[in-house]
Design a protein around this motif. Structure first.
Motif, short mmCIF file in Angstrom:
data_model
loop_
_atom_site.label_atom_id
_atom_site.label_comp_id
_atom_site.label_asym_id
_atom_site.label_seq_id
_atom_site.Cartn_x
_atom_site.Cartn_y
_atom_site.Cartn_z
N ARG A 114 0.83 -1.20 0.00
CA ARG A 114 0.00 0.00 0.00
C ARG A 114 0.87 1.25 0.00
O ARG A 114 1.93 1.28 0.64
CB ARG A 114 -0.92 0.02 1.23
CG ARG A 114 -1.93 -1.13 1.25
CD ARG A 114 -2.88 -1.01 2.43
NE ARG A 114 -3.82 -2.12 2.46
CZ ARG A 114 -4.92 -2.19 1.73
NH1 ARG A 114 -5.23 -1.20 0.91
NH2 ARG A 114 -5.72 -3.23 1.82
N TYR A 115 0.37 2.26 -0.69
CA TYR A 115 1.08 3.54 -0.75
C TYR A 115 0.07 4.68 -0.62
O TYR A 115 -1.02 4.63 -1.19
CB TYR A 115 1.84 3.70 -2.07
CG TYR A 115 2.92 2.68 -2.26
CD1 TYR A 115 4.17 2.86 -1.67
CD2 TYR A 115 2.70 1.54 -3.03
CE1 TYR A 115 5.18 1.90 -1.85
CE2 TYR A 115 3.69 0.59 -3.20
CZ TYR A 115 4.92 0.78 -2.60
OH TYR A 115 5.90 -0.16 -2.77
N ARG A 116 0.46 5.68 0.13
CA ARG A 116 -0.36 6.88 0.29
C ARG A 116 0.29 7.98 -0.53
O ARG A 116 1.46 8.32 -0.31
CB ARG A 116 -0.43 7.26 1.77
CG ARG A 116 -1.40 8.37 2.11
CD ARG A 116 -2.81 7.90 2.09
NE ARG A 116 -3.69 8.92 2.73
CZ ARG A 116 -4.93 9.10 2.37
NH1 ARG A 116 -5.46 8.37 1.40
NH2 ARG A 116 -5.67 10.00 2.98
N ILE A 117 -0.45 8.54 -1.50
CA ILE A 117 0.10 9.52 -2.44
C ILE A 117 -0.75 10.78 -2.42
O ILE A 117 -1.99 10.71 -2.39
CB ILE A 117 0.10 8.94 -3.87
CG1 ILE A 117 0.93 7.65 -3.93
CG2 ILE A 117 0.64 9.95 -4.88
CD1 ILE A 117 0.76 6.87 -5.22
N ALA A 118 -0.08 11.94 -2.45
CA ALA A 118 -0.77 13.24 -2.53
C ALA A 118 -0.36 13.96 -3.79
O ALA A 118 0.84 14.12 -4.05
CB ALA A 118 -0.46 14.09 -1.30
N ASP A 119 -1.34 14.40 -4.56
CA ASP A 119 -1.09 15.23 -5.75
C ASP A 119 -1.50 16.65 -5.39
O ASP A 119 -2.69 16.92 -5.19
CB ASP A 119 -1.91 14.70 -6.93
CG ASP A 119 -1.80 15.59 -8.16
OD1 ASP A 119 -0.77 16.28 -8.31
OD2 ASP A 119 -2.75 15.60 -8.96
N ILE A 120 -0.53 17.54 -5.34
CA ILE A 120 -0.78 18.89 -4.83
C ILE A 120 -0.88 19.88 -6.00
O ILE A 120 0.05 20.00 -6.80
CB ILE A 120 0.35 19.32 -3.86
CG1 ILE A 120 0.52 18.27 -2.76
CG2 ILE A 120 0.04 20.69 -3.27
CD1 ILE A 120 -0.74 17.98 -1.96
N GLY A 121 -2.00 20.60 -6.06
CA GLY A 121 -2.28 21.48 -7.19
C GLY A 121 -2.73 20.63 -8.37
O GLY A 121 -2.19 20.71 -9.48
N THR A 122 -3.77 19.84 -8.17
CA THR A 122 -4.12 18.77 -9.10
C THR A 122 -4.66 19.26 -10.44
O THR A 122 -4.56 18.55 -11.44
CB THR A 122 -5.12 17.80 -8.44
OG1 THR A 122 -5.23 16.62 -9.24
CG2 THR A 122 -6.50 18.45 -8.26
N GLY A 123 -5.26 20.45 -10.50
CA GLY A 123 -5.78 20.94 -11.78
C GLY A 123 -6.87 20.04 -12.33
O GLY A 123 -7.90 19.82 -11.70
N THR A 124 -6.65 19.48 -13.50
CA THR A 124 -7.63 18.59 -14.12
C THR A 124 -7.72 17.24 -13.42
O THR A 124 -8.62 16.44 -13.72
CB THR A 124 -7.26 18.30 -15.59
OG1 THR A 124 -5.99 17.64 -15.63
CG2 THR A 124 -7.25 19.57 -16.42
N GLY A 125 -6.79 16.96 -12.51
CA GLY A 125 -6.76 15.67 -11.85
C GLY A 125 -5.97 14.61 -12.59
O GLY A 125 -5.92 13.45 -12.17
N ALA A 126 -5.32 14.98 -13.69
CA ALA A 126 -4.67 13.99 -14.57
C ALA A 126 -3.61 13.16 -13.84
O ALA A 126 -3.56 11.93 -14.00
CB ALA A 126 -4.04 14.70 -15.77
N ILE A 127 -2.76 13.81 -13.05
CA ILE A 127 -1.69 13.08 -12.35
C ILE A 127 -2.30 12.15 -11.30
O ILE A 127 -1.92 10.97 -11.19
CB ILE A 127 -0.70 14.06 -11.71
CG1 ILE A 127 0.08 14.81 -12.79
CG2 ILE A 127 0.26 13.34 -10.76
CD1 ILE A 127 0.96 15.94 -12.26
N ALA A 128 -3.23 12.66 -10.51
CA ALA A 128 -3.86 11.85 -9.46
C ALA A 128 -4.58 10.65 -10.05
O ALA A 128 -4.50 9.53 -9.52
CB ALA A 128 -4.83 12.72 -8.66
N ILE A 129 -5.27 10.85 -11.15
CA ILE A 129 -6.01 9.76 -11.80
C ILE A 129 -5.05 8.69 -12.30
O ILE A 129 -5.27 7.49 -12.09
CB ILE A 129 -6.87 10.33 -12.96
CG1 ILE A 129 -8.02 11.16 -12.39
CG2 ILE A 129 -7.39 9.22 -13.85
CD1 ILE A 129 -8.70 12.05 -13.41
N ALA A 130 -3.98 9.11 -12.95
CA ALA A 130 -3.00 8.15 -13.46
C ALA A 130 -2.36 7.37 -12.32
O ALA A 130 -2.18 6.15 -12.41
CB ALA A 130 -1.94 8.86 -14.29
N ALA A 131 -2.01 8.06 -11.23
CA ALA A 131 -1.40 7.39 -10.09
C ALA A 131 -2.35 6.38 -9.47
O ALA A 131 -1.97 5.25 -9.14
CB ALA A 131 -0.96 8.41 -9.05
N ALA A 132 -3.61 6.76 -9.33
CA ALA A 132 -4.61 5.87 -8.73
C ALA A 132 -4.82 4.62 -9.57
O ALA A 132 -5.05 3.53 -9.03
CB ALA A 132 -5.92 6.62 -8.54
#
Length: 284
Positions: A114-132
């Motif tokens: 398990r990993y806990r990841i934070a995307d800061i200043g996500t904008g469109t959410g593209a980075i967070a979505i890809a990481a998830a």
């Protein structure tokens, strides 16, 4: 009656006169979008005559691009690591170069369930979505100071079936107190304020200034994020950030790394595109 090829050629010439980058490619995308075809299907339909009704659909799309409205706004989306990301004025359009950030992240998050990841200043959410979606066992949260951007990011997460938790606020301060992460990733505003007039109209006039400009040297928000990271990293946790290639931002950050004694400056990551820099820190 004009054929697809004739309109494609006329549109390409028109875009060239208007200074549109990649005029032929953009013309292809706009025609394909307006005619409800895939771009490669245009080649199979070059001799197809276009009706007046079809031309009426295309004309306003062509006019918008000639005014340097971003192609992604006109067609409504862009692809980011295979995810269709809706784009509009609410957030910065994700660039293909930024996809490398996910590769760097995946290389570093190995060996645990398990990993806990934070995307800061996500904008469109593209980075967070890809990481998830790409990192096994990832639990992802994303923050943005802009309510509008967060609404867009939530829409994109839903459309891409990505489990991301969103928080509105100032960088890491948006998160609940005591939250700790294995990785903090960010594509923060890093363009120096004085560089505004040098930007392409697509960026300067359509991307939100809040997502672009990072103060006199471009690093105001970067420094703030680093300062806030003190109580938000697990032992051995990492920070991966995109910064600009100009103004020696990486050299400035390396020189200032002693200001954050809880972090070790790892360095600048390989720059495949010569358009960006990625920097890495590790929790001590």
């Amino acid at each position: 009656m004009n054929t697809v090829l004739e309109i494609l050629n006329k549109t390409t010439t028109f875009f060239q006169h208007k200074g549109v980058p990649n005029p032929r490619l953009d013309a292809q995308y706009i025609l394909a979008h307006g005619l409800k075809m895939k771009r490669m299907e245009l080649y199979l339909n070059f001799d197809k005559p276009l009706s007046e009704r079809e031309l009426e659909v295309l004309r306003p799309l062509v006019a918008r691009r000639a005014k340097r409205e971003p192609l992604q706004h006109i067609v409504g989306s862009t692809s980011f690591r295979g995810n269709e990301i809706h784009c509009d004025r609410r957030a910065l359009i994700p660039r293909p170069e930024t996809e490398s950030l996910i590769d760097f992240l995946k290389e570093r998050l190995t060996g645990k369930d398990r990993y806990r990841i934070a995307d800061i200043g996500t904008g469109t959410g593209a980075i967070a979505i890809a990481a998830a979606k790409e990192i096994k066992g990832a639990s992802v949260v994303a923050t943005d100071i802009s309510k509008d951007a967060l609404e867009l990011a939530k829409e994109n997460a839903t459309a891409n079936v990505a489990n991301v938790e969103f928080f509105q606020g100032d960088l890491l301060n948006a998160l609940p107190e005591g939250e700790k992460f294995d990785a903090i990733v960010s594509n923060p505003p890093y363009i120096p304020n004085a560089e505004k007039e040098k930007l392409q109209p697509e960026v300067r006039d359509y991307d939100p200034s809040l997502a672009l400009f990072g103060g006199p040297d471009g690093l105001t928000l970067v420094r703030k994020l680093l300062e806030q990271s003190k109580d938000h990293l697990n032992p051995g946790g990492i920070i991966l950030m995109e910064i600009g290639p100009e103004a020696d931002e990486d050299k400035i950050l390396e020189k200032e790394s002693g200001n954050y004694p809880w972090l070790k400056w790892v360095g600048v990551l390989p720059d495949f595109y010569d358009k960006l820099r990625f920097v890495e820190y590790k929790a001590i």
